[in-house]
Design an enzyme around this catalytic site. Structure first.
Site, mmCIF file in Angstrom:
data_model
loop_
_atom_site.group_PDB
_atom_site.id
_atom_site.type_symbol
_atom_site.label_atom_id
_atom_site.label_comp_id
_atom_site.label_asym_id
_atom_site.label_seq_id
_atom_site.Cartn_x
_atom_site.Cartn_y
_atom_site.Cartn_z
ATOM 1 N N ASN A 67 -8.565 -34.726 54.947
ATOM 2 C CA ASN A 67 -8.201 -33.642 55.627
ATOM 3 C C ASN A 67 -8.037 -32.683 54.514
ATOM 4 O O ASN A 67 -7.100 -32.778 54.112
ATOM 5 C CB ASN A 67 -6.957 -33.705 56.315
ATOM 6 C CG ASN A 67 -6.438 -32.537 57.182
ATOM 7 O OD1 ASN A 67 -7.166 -31.653 57.365
ATOM 8 N ND2 ASN A 67 -5.355 -32.699 57.864
ATOM 9 N N TRP A 68 -8.956 -31.652 54.573
ATOM 10 C CA TRP A 68 -9.023 -30.874 53.506
ATOM 11 C C TRP A 68 -8.004 -29.516 53.819
ATOM 12 O O TRP A 68 -7.720 -28.799 52.959
ATOM 13 C CB TRP A 68 -10.539 -30.343 53.161
ATOM 14 C CG TRP A 68 -11.152 -31.500 52.367
ATOM 15 C CD1 TRP A 68 -10.740 -32.558 52.004
ATOM 16 C CD2 TRP A 68 -12.622 -31.537 52.210
ATOM 17 N NE1 TRP A 68 -11.614 -33.221 51.268
ATOM 18 C CE2 TRP A 68 -12.760 -32.782 51.495
ATOM 19 C CE3 TRP A 68 -13.576 -30.276 52.360
ATOM 20 C CZ2 TRP A 68 -14.101 -33.057 51.078
ATOM 21 C CZ3 TRP A 68 -14.689 -30.671 52.012
ATOM 22 C CH2 TRP A 68 -15.156 -32.178 51.134
ATOM 23 N N LYS A 69 -7.643 -29.592 54.991
ATOM 24 C CA LYS A 69 -6.651 -28.272 55.415
ATOM 25 C C LYS A 69 -7.399 -27.032 55.087
ATOM 26 O O LYS A 69 -8.727 -27.219 55.013
ATOM 27 C CB LYS A 69 -5.444 -28.638 55.081
ATOM 28 C CG LYS A 69 -4.781 -29.880 55.082
ATOM 29 C CD LYS A 69 -3.247 -30.282 55.018
ATOM 30 C CE LYS A 69 -2.764 -31.619 55.023
ATOM 31 N NZ LYS A 69 -1.508 -31.793 54.812
ATOM 32 N N HIS B 215 -2.445 -32.248 64.870
ATOM 33 C CA HIS B 215 -2.162 -32.609 63.628
ATOM 34 C C HIS B 215 -0.746 -32.127 63.579
ATOM 35 O O HIS B 215 -0.406 -31.021 63.903
ATOM 36 C CB HIS B 215 -2.756 -31.883 62.468
ATOM 37 C CG HIS B 215 -2.385 -32.421 60.973
ATOM 38 N ND1 HIS B 215 -1.495 -31.741 60.194
ATOM 39 C CD2 HIS B 215 -2.950 -33.370 59.993
ATOM 40 C CE1 HIS B 215 -1.196 -32.492 59.060
ATOM 41 N NE2 HIS B 215 -2.117 -33.272 59.016
ATOM 42 N N GLU C 12 0.913 -30.269 61.462
ATOM 43 C CA GLU C 12 1.006 -28.817 61.027
ATOM 44 C C GLU C 12 0.530 -27.922 62.306
ATOM 45 O O GLU C 12 1.206 -26.787 62.405
ATOM 46 C CB GLU C 12 0.183 -28.636 59.872
ATOM 47 C CG GLU C 12 0.724 -29.081 58.549
ATOM 48 C CD GLU C 12 -0.165 -29.533 57.501
ATOM 49 O OE1 GLU C 12 -1.358 -29.214 57.512
ATOM 50 O OE2 GLU C 12 0.398 -30.407 56.762
ATOM 51 N N GLU D 30 1.103 -40.459 61.522
ATOM 52 C CA GLU D 30 1.517 -39.799 60.302
ATOM 53 C C GLU D 30 2.995 -39.308 60.415
ATOM 54 O O GLU D 30 3.199 -38.198 61.054
ATOM 55 C CB GLU D 30 0.502 -38.336 60.535
ATOM 56 C CG GLU D 30 -0.817 -38.769 60.184
ATOM 57 C CD GLU D 30 -1.725 -37.515 59.451
ATOM 58 O OE1 GLU D 30 -2.030 -37.846 58.490
ATOM 59 O OE2 GLU D 30 -1.587 -36.297 59.816
ATOM 60 N N GLY E 108 2.673 -34.839 52.642
ATOM 61 C CA GLY E 108 2.436 -33.891 51.421
ATOM 62 C C GLY E 108 3.901 -33.802 50.813
ATOM 63 O O GLY E 108 3.925 -32.972 49.700
ATOM 64 N N SER F 292 0.965 -39.037 52.440
ATOM 65 C CA SER F 292 1.071 -39.240 50.922
ATOM 66 C C SER F 292 0.174 -40.653 50.517
ATOM 67 O O SER F 292 0.801 -41.242 49.626
ATOM 68 C CB SER F 292 2.652 -39.185 50.522
ATOM 69 O OG SER F 292 3.072 -37.927 50.573
ATOM 70 N N GLY G 228 -4.553 -36.267 52.823
ATOM 71 C CA GLY G 228 -4.560 -35.018 52.666
ATOM 72 C C GLY G 228 -4.648 -34.615 51.128
ATOM 73 O O GLY G 228 -6.024 -34.646 50.583
ATOM 74 N N GLY G 229 -3.581 -34.474 50.529
ATOM 75 C CA GLY G 229 -3.968 -34.088 49.069
ATOM 76 C C GLY G 229 -4.517 -34.777 48.334
ATOM 77 O O GLY G 229 -5.240 -34.326 47.470
HETATM 78 C C1 PEP Z 1 -2.165 -34.991 56.425
HETATM 79 O O1 PEP Z 1 -1.819 -33.850 56.208
HETATM 80 O O2 PEP Z 1 -2.961 -35.496 57.263
HETATM 81 C C2 PEP Z 1 -1.465 -35.796 55.053
HETATM 82 C C3 PEP Z 1 -1.453 -36.958 55.537
HETATM 83 O O3 PEP Z 1 -1.375 -35.185 53.949
HETATM 84 P P1 PEP Z 1 -1.007 -35.823 52.741
HETATM 85 O O4 PEP Z 1 -1.875 -37.050 52.243
HETATM 86 O O5 PEP Z 1 -1.177 -34.750 51.629
HETATM 87 O O6 PEP Z 1 0.271 -36.276 52.784
#
Ligand code: PEP
Length: 256
Positions: A11-13, A97, A99, A171, A177, A217, A238-239
């Protein structure tokens, strides 16, 4: 990891430039393990979807959007419909999600409308659920997860049917994050609860096939331990999905 095919989703956001996005898809395509034992998916920002479509398809990478509107078309300034996503090559869409829920006030009721619209046109929804830190500390994790499942999958409950291609992403909000990952045991406990809920509502054959991803994470250092758990079928990353250096070892976790 049970008998279900693992899925690693990035997920590149709201990150990367168009050229970085194309480069990253190419790097993943070139360097991913040659076997088809793991499904790979990326969810770039809307404006990059059309541009990475060819590369993604050549690299056997599924293309997903990060959100969509629940109507097919109409006067919804600034919104994008599921059909538009299909037009640029999307097969999947991330819905609900955390966010979107916390920053944009999206409620499970809206997520449900989106899930319904996605399934109606043949887009596979990746439905995100997860508890906050306060909720976990107040020992309300299972209550919250159950409420989000009931709210976000209302239309499946009404039809008494859940499409087996549906993907659930657990999640925990406190792990997104933050660098703070749920332990494999903590994640497995919630994944097993989710699968149990699906079995109770839609039957065991359905629950046996639904893929449940863990997100929060995920890194090259923890992916293998997470994937050893029987009800963790992949990761929503994500990251670590923003750079080939960190995304590739996750995508290739079986080969490492
Ligand atoms: C996400 O936002 O879906 C996510 C899991 O982010 P991260 O891996 O950066 O925690």
């Amino acid at each position: 990891m049970g008998s279900r095919k693992p899925l690693i989703a990035g997920n590149w956001k709201m990150n990367l430039t168009l050229s970085q996005a194309v480069e990253l898809v190419n790097a993943v395509g070139t360097n991913r393990a040659k076997s088809d034992d793991v499904d790979v998916l990326v969810a770039p920002p809307f404006t990059f979807l059309g541009a990475v479509r060819q590369e993604a398809s050549a690299a056997r990478i599924f293309l997903s959007a990060q959100n969509m509107h629940f109507e097919i078309k109409g006067a919804y300034t600034g919104e994008i419909s599921g059909r538009m996503l299909q037009d640029v090559g999307c097969t999947h869409v991330i819905l609900g999600h955390s966010e979107r829920r916390s920053i944009f006030g999206e409620k499970s009721q809206t997520v449900d409308l989106k899930v319904k619209a996605a399934v109606m046109i043949g887009l596979i929804p990746i439905v995100c659920i997860g508890e906050s830190l306060e909720e976990r500390e107040a020992e309300k994790t299972f209550e919250i997860i159950k409420g989000q499942l009931e709210g976000s999958l209302q239309n499946f409950l009404a039809d008494d049917k859940m499409p087996r291609s549906t993907i659930i992403a657990y999640e925990p909000v406190w792990a997104i994050g933050t660098g703070r990952t749920a332990t494999p045991g903590q994640a497995q406990e919630v994944h097993a609860f989710i699968r149990g809920w699906i079995a109770e509502k839609f039957g065991k054959p359905t629950s046996d096939e639904i893929r449940i991803l863990y997100g929060g994470s995920v890194t090259p250092a923890n992916i293998k331990d997470l994937m050893r758990e029987p009800d963790i079928d992949g990761a929503l990353v994500g990251g670590a999905s923003l750079k080939a250096d960190t995304f590739l070892p996750i995508v290739n976790f079986l080969a490492a």
